[in-house]
Design a protein around this motif. Structure first.
Motif, PDB file in Angstrom:
ATOM      1  N   PHE A  36       0.718  -1.259   0.126  1.00 42.94           N
ATOM      2  CA  PHE A  36       0.072   0.123   0.134  1.00 42.94           C
ATOM      3  C   PHE A  36       0.881   1.454  -0.107  1.00 42.94           C
ATOM      4  N   ALA A  37       1.917   1.158   0.924  1.00 42.94           N
ATOM      5  CA  ALA A  37       2.830   2.392   0.790  1.00 42.94           C
ATOM      6  C   ALA A  37       3.491   2.558  -0.326  1.00 42.94           C
ATOM      7  N   ALA A  38       3.908   1.518  -1.287  1.00 36.20           N
ATOM      8  CA  ALA A  38       4.601   1.675  -2.392  1.00 36.20           C
ATOM      9  C   ALA A  38       3.567   2.350  -3.498  1.00 36.20           C
ATOM     10  N   VAL A  39       2.211   1.736  -3.459  1.00 29.78           N
ATOM     11  CA  VAL A  39       1.285   2.235  -4.433  1.00 29.78           C
ATOM     12  C   VAL A  39       1.186   3.762  -4.077  1.00 29.78           C
ATOM     13  N   ILE A  40       0.811   4.229  -3.109  1.00 27.27           N
ATOM     14  CA  ILE A  40       0.546   5.360  -2.568  1.00 27.27           C
ATOM     15  C   ILE A  40       1.744   6.240  -3.058  1.00 27.27           C
ATOM     16  N   GLY A  41       2.965   5.966  -2.797  1.00 32.67           N
ATOM     17  CA  GLY A  41       4.188   6.769  -3.192  1.00 32.67           C
ATOM     18  C   GLY A  41       4.160   6.946  -4.906  1.00 32.67           C
ATOM     19  N   TYR A  42       3.761   6.197  -5.530  1.00 31.53           N
ATOM     20  CA  TYR A  42       3.427   6.575  -7.019  1.00 31.53           C
ATOM     21  C   TYR A  42       2.407   7.254  -7.480  1.00 31.53           C
ATOM     22  N   TRP A  43       1.175   6.779  -6.614  1.00 32.51           N
ATOM     23  CA  TRP A  43      -0.096   7.410  -7.141  1.00 32.51           C
ATOM     24  C   TRP A  43      -0.198   8.947  -6.702  1.00 32.51           C
TER      25      TRP A  43
END
Length: 237
Positions: free
Chosen positions: A57-64
């Motif tokens: 989730f953290a990785a996705v939020i960083g990109y999103w």
């Protein structure tokens, strides 16, 4: 604390509130179903781990966030420096919040089902012995709630920072620039393994693996995020 900083921070959390709620609602629903099935079948064992979804989730939020929040903040007149500072604070608080929630839930569930019925989700085989664990902290014998929060926060923040800078590269240079960067990164990794120095580095980490590694990982994450300012200051809408 300036009003511009407060406004940017409020918007970032408001922008993620729905996604964060859905994320935890799904995880907790699945966990409740698993616990219920385990209680109904007393002789069964349960494997659960909320930290791995938190990392993803953290990785996705960083990109999103790059594509879904920054253009709006720039349109509203927020400076690049203010966005950089506010997102850094936001990233740390978000990863800390998720780490607290995941480890608190894990602790609560372990109290309900008993640790003897929690057999872990990853098994490492070495010679004739095996070790099974749920959390990376189990490799170090870390059972402290606080220490596990530190571990999850450091890993989540590092992944968020890495994906954030990748998101900026794609935003700034488009698909060609983004995939060129990823291709170059893959080539460096392949070259590192073929020449042995990357494998030696991994072995060095393994041989000296300790709790302090996660403080070092968090420091690397902060450094990666600081480097992102050179891209962020040139970002346009």
């Amino acid at each position: 604390m300036s009003k511009q900083f407060q406004g940017a921070l409020y918007y970032l959390f408001a922008n993620i509130r729905f996604s964060l709620t859905v994320f935890w609602a799904i995880l907790l629903a699945l966990l409740i179903v698993t616990i219920a099935a385990t209680i109904l079948m007393p002789d069964t064992e349960i494997a659960f781990e909320l930290s791995i979804p938190v990392y993803v989730f953290a990785a996705v939020i960083g990109y999103w966030t790059v594509n879904n929040a920054f253009p709006y903040l720039i349109k509203m007149g927020s400076t690049r420096k203010n966005i950089f500072i506010s997102f850094g604070v936001y990233a740390f608080l978000l990863t800390l919040l998720n780490a607290v929630i995941s480890n608190t839930v894990n602790k609560f569930v372990s109290m309900i089902i008993g640790t003897e019925r929690d057999y872990g989700i990853i098994t490492i085989m070495e010679d004739d012995t095996s070790m099974t664990f749920n959390h990376i902290g189990d490799l170090l014998g870390v059972n402290s709630w606080m220490m596990r929060i530190v571990i999850d926060t450091s890993i989540s923040f590092f992944l968020l920072a890495v994906m954030f800078i990748i998101g900026l590269i794609f935003y700034q240079f488009g698909l060609i620039g983004g995939f060129s960067f990823l291709g170059a990164l893959v080539m460096v990794i392949v070259f590192g393994f073929s020449n042995g120095w990357l494998l030696d580095f991994i072995i060095l980490i393994y041989e000296n693996f300790s709790f302090s590694f996660f403080f070092q990982l968090f420091t690397v994450g902060v450094f990666v995020y600081l480097c992102s300012f050179f891209l962020l200051r040139r970002i346009t809408i």
